[in-house]
Design a protein around this motif. Structure first.
Motif, mmCIF file in Angstrom:
data_model
loop_
_atom_site.group_PDB
_atom_site.id
_atom_site.type_symbol
_atom_site.label_atom_id
_atom_site.label_comp_id
_atom_site.label_asym_id
_atom_site.label_seq_id
_atom_site.Cartn_x
_atom_site.Cartn_y
_atom_site.Cartn_z
ATOM 1 N N ASN A 117 -38.171 -8.196 -20.776
ATOM 2 C CA ASN A 117 -39.508 -8.766 -20.944
ATOM 3 C C ASN A 117 -39.392 -10.079 -21.702
ATOM 4 O O ASN A 117 -39.200 -10.084 -22.918
ATOM 5 C CB ASN A 117 -40.445 -7.822 -21.696
ATOM 6 C CG ASN A 117 -41.764 -8.495 -22.046
ATOM 7 O OD1 ASN A 117 -42.219 -9.397 -21.342
ATOM 8 N ND2 ASN A 117 -42.371 -8.087 -23.142
ATOM 9 N N PHE A 118 -39.483 -11.171 -20.971
ATOM 10 C CA PHE A 118 -39.478 -12.495 -21.580
ATOM 11 C C PHE A 118 -40.783 -13.230 -21.287
ATOM 12 O O PHE A 118 -40.862 -14.439 -21.477
ATOM 13 C CB PHE A 118 -38.292 -13.316 -21.069
ATOM 14 C CG PHE A 118 -36.965 -12.670 -21.333
ATOM 15 C CD1 PHE A 118 -36.453 -12.592 -22.615
ATOM 16 C CD2 PHE A 118 -36.240 -12.115 -20.294
ATOM 17 C CE1 PHE A 118 -35.236 -11.984 -22.860
ATOM 18 C CE2 PHE A 118 -35.013 -11.507 -20.524
ATOM 19 C CZ PHE A 118 -34.507 -11.438 -21.814
ATOM 20 N N ALA A 119 -41.791 -12.501 -20.828
ATOM 21 C CA ALA A 119 -43.037 -13.146 -20.418
ATOM 22 C C ALA A 119 -44.253 -12.669 -21.202
ATOM 23 O O ALA A 119 -45.176 -13.452 -21.430
ATOM 24 C CB ALA A 119 -43.279 -12.915 -18.919
ATOM 25 N N LEU A 120 -44.276 -11.413 -21.597
ATOM 26 C CA LEU A 120 -45.451 -10.862 -22.253
ATOM 27 C C LEU A 120 -45.339 -10.999 -23.763
ATOM 28 O O LEU A 120 -44.291 -10.718 -24.347
ATOM 29 C CB LEU A 120 -45.632 -9.388 -21.882
ATOM 30 C CG LEU A 120 -45.801 -9.064 -20.403
ATOM 31 C CD1 LEU A 120 -45.973 -7.565 -20.220
ATOM 32 C CD2 LEU A 120 -46.981 -9.822 -19.807
ATOM 33 N N GLU A 121 -46.446 -11.398 -24.385
ATOM 34 C CA GLU A 121 -46.511 -11.453 -25.841
ATOM 35 C C GLU A 121 -46.631 -10.021 -26.380
ATOM 36 O O GLU A 121 -47.093 -9.111 -25.672
ATOM 37 C CB GLU A 121 -47.726 -12.272 -26.281
ATOM 38 C CG GLU A 121 -47.713 -13.719 -25.818
ATOM 39 C CD GLU A 121 -46.800 -14.596 -26.661
ATOM 40 O OE1 GLU A 121 -46.180 -14.066 -27.617
ATOM 41 O OE2 GLU A 121 -46.691 -15.792 -26.354
ATOM 42 N N PRO A 122 -46.213 -9.791 -27.640
ATOM 43 C CA PRO A 122 -46.310 -8.437 -28.211
ATOM 44 C C PRO A 122 -47.706 -7.840 -28.116
ATOM 45 O O PRO A 122 -47.864 -6.649 -27.846
ATOM 46 C CB PRO A 122 -45.885 -8.652 -29.668
ATOM 47 C CG PRO A 122 -44.967 -9.830 -29.626
ATOM 48 C CD PRO A 122 -45.527 -10.725 -28.565
ATOM 49 N N GLU A 123 -48.737 -8.671 -28.317
ATOM 50 C CA GLU A 123 -50.093 -8.130 -28.252
ATOM 51 C C GLU A 123 -50.460 -7.683 -26.835
ATOM 52 O O GLU A 123 -51.297 -6.789 -26.650
ATOM 53 C CB GLU A 123 -51.111 -9.151 -28.761
ATOM 54 C CG GLU A 123 -51.086 -10.493 -28.069
ATOM 55 C CD GLU A 123 -50.195 -11.503 -28.765
ATOM 56 O OE1 GLU A 123 -50.466 -12.713 -28.608
ATOM 57 O OE2 GLU A 123 -49.241 -11.084 -29.456
ATOM 58 N N GLU A 124 -49.820 -8.284 -25.819
ATOM 59 C CA GLU A 124 -50.088 -7.859 -24.440
ATOM 60 C C GLU A 124 -49.469 -6.499 -24.154
ATOM 61 O O GLU A 124 -50.094 -5.639 -23.522
ATOM 62 C CB GLU A 124 -49.554 -8.900 -23.456
ATOM 63 C CG GLU A 124 -50.312 -10.221 -23.461
ATOM 64 C CD GLU A 124 -49.711 -11.220 -22.495
ATOM 65 O OE1 GLU A 124 -50.308 -11.441 -21.431
ATOM 66 O OE2 GLU A 124 -48.639 -11.789 -22.802
ATOM 67 N N THR A 125 -48.220 -6.305 -24.590
ATOM 68 C CA THR A 125 -47.585 -5.003 -24.368
ATOM 69 C C THR A 125 -48.290 -3.920 -25.182
ATOM 70 O O THR A 125 -48.448 -2.785 -24.712
ATOM 71 C CB THR A 125 -46.093 -5.060 -24.728
ATOM 72 O OG1 THR A 125 -45.932 -5.492 -26.085
ATOM 73 C CG2 THR A 125 -45.351 -6.008 -23.802
ATOM 74 N N GLU A 126 -48.739 -4.261 -26.387
ATOM 75 C CA GLU A 126 -49.470 -3.285 -27.199
ATOM 76 C C GLU A 126 -50.806 -2.914 -26.546
ATOM 77 O O GLU A 126 -51.283 -1.783 -26.696
ATOM 78 C CB GLU A 126 -49.711 -3.851 -28.597
ATOM 79 C CG GLU A 126 -48.434 -3.983 -29.424
ATOM 80 C CD GLU A 126 -48.645 -4.776 -30.699
ATOM 81 O OE1 GLU A 126 -49.817 -5.123 -30.993
ATOM 82 O OE2 GLU A 126 -47.646 -5.068 -31.387
ATOM 83 N N ALA A 127 -51.386 -3.869 -25.811
ATOM 84 C CA ALA A 127 -52.656 -3.605 -25.134
ATOM 85 C C ALA A 127 -52.469 -2.804 -23.855
ATOM 86 O O ALA A 127 -53.453 -2.344 -23.262
ATOM 87 C CB ALA A 127 -53.368 -4.917 -24.819
ATOM 88 N N GLY A 128 -51.211 -2.643 -23.392
ATOM 89 C CA GLY A 128 -50.965 -1.814 -22.218
ATOM 90 C C GLY A 128 -50.472 -2.549 -20.990
ATOM 91 O O GLY A 128 -50.363 -1.944 -19.921
ATOM 92 N N TYR A 129 -50.139 -3.828 -21.116
ATOM 93 C CA TYR A 129 -49.657 -4.575 -19.955
ATOM 94 C C TYR A 129 -48.141 -4.435 -19.809
ATOM 95 O O TYR A 129 -47.405 -4.342 -20.804
ATOM 96 C CB TYR A 129 -50.041 -6.045 -20.062
ATOM 97 C CG TYR A 129 -51.523 -6.281 -19.829
ATOM 98 C CD1 TYR A 129 -52.025 -6.384 -18.534
ATOM 99 C CD2 TYR A 129 -52.413 -6.359 -20.893
ATOM 100 C CE1 TYR A 129 -53.382 -6.567 -18.311
ATOM 101 C CE2 TYR A 129 -53.764 -6.542 -20.683
ATOM 102 C CZ TYR A 129 -54.248 -6.645 -19.390
ATOM 103 O OH TYR A 129 -55.597 -6.821 -19.162
ATOM 104 N N VAL A 130 -47.686 -4.443 -18.562
ATOM 105 C CA VAL A 130 -46.259 -4.346 -18.247
ATOM 106 C C VAL A 130 -45.918 -5.358 -17.163
ATOM 107 O O VAL A 130 -46.809 -5.907 -16.499
ATOM 108 C CB VAL A 130 -45.884 -2.923 -17.761
ATOM 109 C CG1 VAL A 130 -46.175 -1.887 -18.838
ATOM 110 C CG2 VAL A 130 -46.607 -2.571 -16.457
ATOM 111 N N LEU A 131 -44.631 -5.591 -16.993
ATOM 112 C CA LEU A 131 -44.141 -6.412 -15.886
ATOM 113 C C LEU A 131 -43.685 -5.467 -14.784
ATOM 114 O O LEU A 131 -42.728 -4.701 -14.962
ATOM 115 C CB LEU A 131 -42.982 -7.308 -16.339
ATOM 116 C CG LEU A 131 -43.304 -8.317 -17.434
ATOM 117 C CD1 LEU A 131 -42.023 -9.044 -17.860
ATOM 118 C CD2 LEU A 131 -44.349 -9.325 -16.954
ATOM 119 N N ALA A 132 -44.357 -5.511 -13.650
ATOM 120 C CA ALA A 132 -44.047 -4.570 -12.575
ATOM 121 C C ALA A 132 -42.632 -4.756 -12.047
ATOM 122 O O ALA A 132 -41.991 -3.793 -11.629
ATOM 123 C CB ALA A 132 -45.058 -4.723 -11.439
#
Length: 354
Positions: A323-338
């Protein structure tokens, strides 16, 4: 939802021996769809040897007025990657008048112009999105200031040299430029050498009041970005104020080991208002499963870098390799890289529309 559209090439400008700027003309009926924020990127697509080849390139032109009709042109910077699937074509074959398949803008490495002091540490082609960010900020916010610390191998290899110099000429009191060359001595300025964590730890406080910077933008190779982030954290900068975009991932960033998926895993997807559910084959990423059934699923790099395939994890659990694209707050909010996600439960549900 991000979509591809054919756009004519309006200009091909050689920047260095191994890089070009491609400018696309945007017809009136598509300008609203290609409205973009400073720092976003475009995915370009071509067919090569029967394969669908996609690569992302950052927009370097300033962002248009958000209340206007949208951009008349869009410019991206492309640097040659030896053996690459797209950049040799862009440098050696693309001509004015050609049509390329271009995806509507995406990416979250952005800055909404606002008063304050901002700074960037970039390496090589990492200047591309930051050029758009700085130019847009300085044009829209008369009280804003921007400090650019850029690292390149040599003067001859420096992309957008004239464009950055033009910013310095237009905004001499508000734009600070610091150049470091790793393989060439300069007559004035900083000594040559790489910008690593140790050097940046000493350099940054000498250049600007680190604690007063409203946002840091780090862009370029993995090693430079990681070194800059660690230097900033060591200087007391909160992670929320640091924004990163990785352009090159090397052996310094190995993928994590992903546990084997449960037997008979299924992924359920909502994409462009339609749903579906399909079994995940052994070893497949969730994106690969979706693409077998929905070829219109959004993706570009498949390397965990661009973030085009970002999706919201509605149910189940996944394991991401990189994961080099999502900010920590995005992953904490539930987003993933498919493209990097593998199922860790028997059923996973993704929403690409959120």
């Amino acid at each position: 939802m991000a979509r591809f559209h054919p756009l004519p090439v309006a200009a091909v400008d050689r920047l260095t021996d191994d890089s070009v700027a491609l400018t696309f003309a945007v017809p009136p009926e598509l300008r609203a769809q290609f409205q973009h924020e400073p720092g976003q990127h475009l995915a370009l697509r071509r067919a090569a040897d029967g394969a669908d080849v996609r690569r992302t390139y950052s927009i370097c032109s300033p962002a248009p007025d958000p209340d206007g009709e949208g951009p008349r042109t869009l410019t991206v910077g492309v640097r040659l990657v030896e053996g690459g699937a797209f950049s040799p074509y862009a440098l050696k074959e693309v001509c004015v008048g050609d049509e390329l398949e271009v995806m509507t803008p995406a990416g979250r490495f952005t800055l909404q112009p606002a008063p304050g002091l901002y700074a960037a540490v970039v390496g090589g082609s990492g200047i591309t999105p930051v050029l758009s960010i700085a130019a847009t900020l300085l044009a829209r916010e008369p009280s804003a200031r921007f400090c650019l610390i850029r690292s390149d191998r040599t003067t001859a290899s420096t992309m957008f040299l004239e464009e950055v110099a033009d910013l310095k000429d237009r905004y001499p009191e508000r734009f600070q430029l610091v150049t470091v060359l790793s393989r060439e001595e300069q007559q004035a300025g900083l000594p040559s050498g790489r910008l690593d964590r140790e050097r940046l730890t000493g350099l940054l406080p000498a250049l600007l009041p680190v604690a007063d910077v409203a946002g840091w933008f780090l862009c370029g190779p993995y090693g430079l970005v990681q070194g800059a982030e660690r230097a900033l954290r060591g200087l007391g900068v909160a992670r929320d104020w640091i924004h990163e975009e990785i352009f090159h991932v090397d052996a310094a960033a190995p993928p994590r080991q992903v546990p084997a998926a449960p037997a008979h895993s299924t992924v359920a997807v909502r994409l462009d208002g339609r749903g579906g559910a399909w079994p995940v084959r052994d070893g497949e990423s969730l994106l690969e499963t979706v693409l077998r059934n929905r070829p219109d699923a959004p993706y570009a790099c498949k390397g965990g870098v661009c973030g085009t395939c970002r999706a919201f994890l509605v149910a189940g659990e996944v394991r991401m390799e990189r994961n080099f694209a999502l900010e920590p707050e995005e992953t904490e909010a539930g987003y993933v890289l498919a493209c990097q996600s593998h199922p860790a439960t028997e059923r996973v549900e993704l929403d690409f529309d959120r």
